[in-house]
Design an enzyme around this catalytic site. Sequence first.
Site, PDB file in Angstrom:
ATOM      1  CD  GLU A   1      28.607  -1.150   5.787  1.00  0.00           C
ATOM      2  OE1 GLU A   1      27.936   0.248   5.613  1.00  0.00           O
ATOM      3  OE2 GLU A   1      29.381  -1.458   5.188  1.00  0.00           O
TER       4      GLU A   1
ATOM      5  CG  ASP B   1      30.823  -4.377   5.264  1.00  0.00           C
ATOM      6  OD1 ASP B   1      30.604  -3.615   4.289  1.00  0.00           O
ATOM      7  OD2 ASP B   1      31.030  -3.729   6.434  1.00  0.00           O
TER       8      ASP B   1
ATOM      9  CB  SER C   1      30.358   0.888   2.615  1.00  0.00           C
ATOM     10  OG  SER C   1      29.812   0.715   3.983  1.00  0.00           O
TER      11      SER C   1
END
Length: 575
Positions: free
Chosen positions: A288, A292, A488
């Site tokens: 993640e 990101d 996400s």
Amino acid sequence: MRYYHLISVLSTLAVILLGSLAQPFSPRWDDMRVKHSWNAVPENWESLGNPLSSTTIDLYVALKAHRENALIDTLYQRQVAELVSPPPGTLELVNSWLECHGVPSLSVSMTHGGTTLTLRGVSIIQANALLGASYQLYRHVETNETVVRTVGYALPAALHGLVQTVAPTTCFSTPHKKWQSPRKCSGGAAAGLKKLVSGKSVTVLSSRDDDDDDITPSFLHSLYKTTEYMPAASDRNALGIVGILNGYPSPEDLATFMSVYRSDGTDAAITVVQVNGGGYDPTNPDDEANADTQYAVAMTYPTPVIFYSTGQGPAGTTDWLVSWFDYILMEVNIPRTISISYVFDEKTTSEAYATYICTQFGMLGILGVSVLIATGDDGVGPGDCVADDGSVQFIPTFPATCPYVTAVGGTTGHGPEMAASISGGGFSNIFRRPYYQEQAVTEFLQHLGNQYEGNYNATSRGIPDISAQALNFPIILKGEKQVGGGTSASAPVVAGIISLLNDYLISQGKVSLGFLNPWLYGTGKNGFTDITSGSNPGCNTGGFSAVEGWDPVTGVGTPDFQRLLAILPDYDDAG
Ligand SMILES: *[C@@H]1O[C@H](CO)[C@@H](O)[C@H](O)[C@H]1NC(C)=O
Ligand SMILES: *[C@@H]1O[C@H](CO)[C@@H](O)[C@H](O)[C@H]1NC(C)=O
């Protein structure tokens, strides 16, 4: 504002309303009224008993504002914030309560822009007494995460109406990162792609032949028309990414990613800020945080990207969101754009807690910050969504449902782009429909007719507001290529594009966009490409369908940077 007088406690009917707190009476601090309580320990949590007796917690006592609507009026009017202070006398009253429980005044401070009283280092015994609580150590049965929380808490009647919420108390919500990694592209007879990064040879493995389907930074730049824009205010602009759960980005993976996907930016660096004891081990990154930061950087290079590794406190004794706001609202230079890809089910929070957190997002908006939040990857909801009364209730995610953030859903494909079936969307059960989306949502509901009647809340805030590509994103994790996605991925991509718009405004001496939604649903929507096909199944239903105009799958659509540039609001930055 009212509070209850000591002599009136015999009956709630005998409440005496007082206009001022300058009274010679001392309230009874043992007259406790429940503030919030669950009927049972929340699902998926089990008690491990009392925390160690030496455990202390930082208690945040969020006070209701004197003029509760002042903040929001200010937010919508784009004016400079006035202090959101509690009614006169509140602080004296709270101090007298704390003194009665032996909390030293030195440990008490005002935080969160003056909305919150923070008591640092409160012992569990003291906290239990202050709040009529029973703090225990709880473990999440799936993730093993531990937190110190209480199933219920109370406040003295005299304070009940003055306090918005206290944290951490009953919020057990575990935020879930929304990065989905269906395919790990490594191993096998991989076609190795050797790259030399900072003197080290890193092998980027890819076992797939269909790299053509990858949604790469250059594809995104071309799809959303940012290719030709060169940031001009990198010395004054920044993009912030909020991380939690000990997920960190790797600078080395970022360098590899850039060398493969954006070779003009191999020198890109990220700044990692550790908030509330958040960890940072660059040798042990997670998907993640890497996804990101890699997409935030690839969309905005050379704009600085700041990653906030936010901790939950020792043994989970603090609330990450409350702690993050404690930090960020004290910063002098807050990034103009912030992206959050962690979400939780709105129904796992109390209304008071969600409202408090939402107000904090509102303060960021007033300070000129645009906040982008992923809506989650479960369509209208995970599982069967059967409520206690047997009805199916769609499950919206928080903080996306907060009306003072911009909620980001997911799309896929091109020619034409359509809704990604995972795209989280629906309607809040806490927040009323804000004025800015009244017309757009009403039009959608008219189109929907009576389909799903009773499964969603037709009077409330709809999400998402906008959307972007969500699937087939290649990332680099520990030197290897992985392909994944989720909203996400959409959130940092959209945040990157908004950050470029802010870059342009700042470079022209203009005010940054700040809270986007009133503009977004007005003239701003002309800068988005309406997505009109696809749907977001969930809760054993087909979910909502993307239609012409706003819909609870893709919002008003996906960004077209060139069109957005042409219709940007134009406020000179006097400061
Ligand atoms: C949680 O702890 C149990 C027992 O200690 C262990 O078997 C399990 O793998 C752990 N789960 C996770 C997700 O770490
Ligand atoms: C529907 O949303 C409103 C806020 O718009 C809320 O007050 C109400 O309780 C919600 N209804 C249900 C059944 O959750």
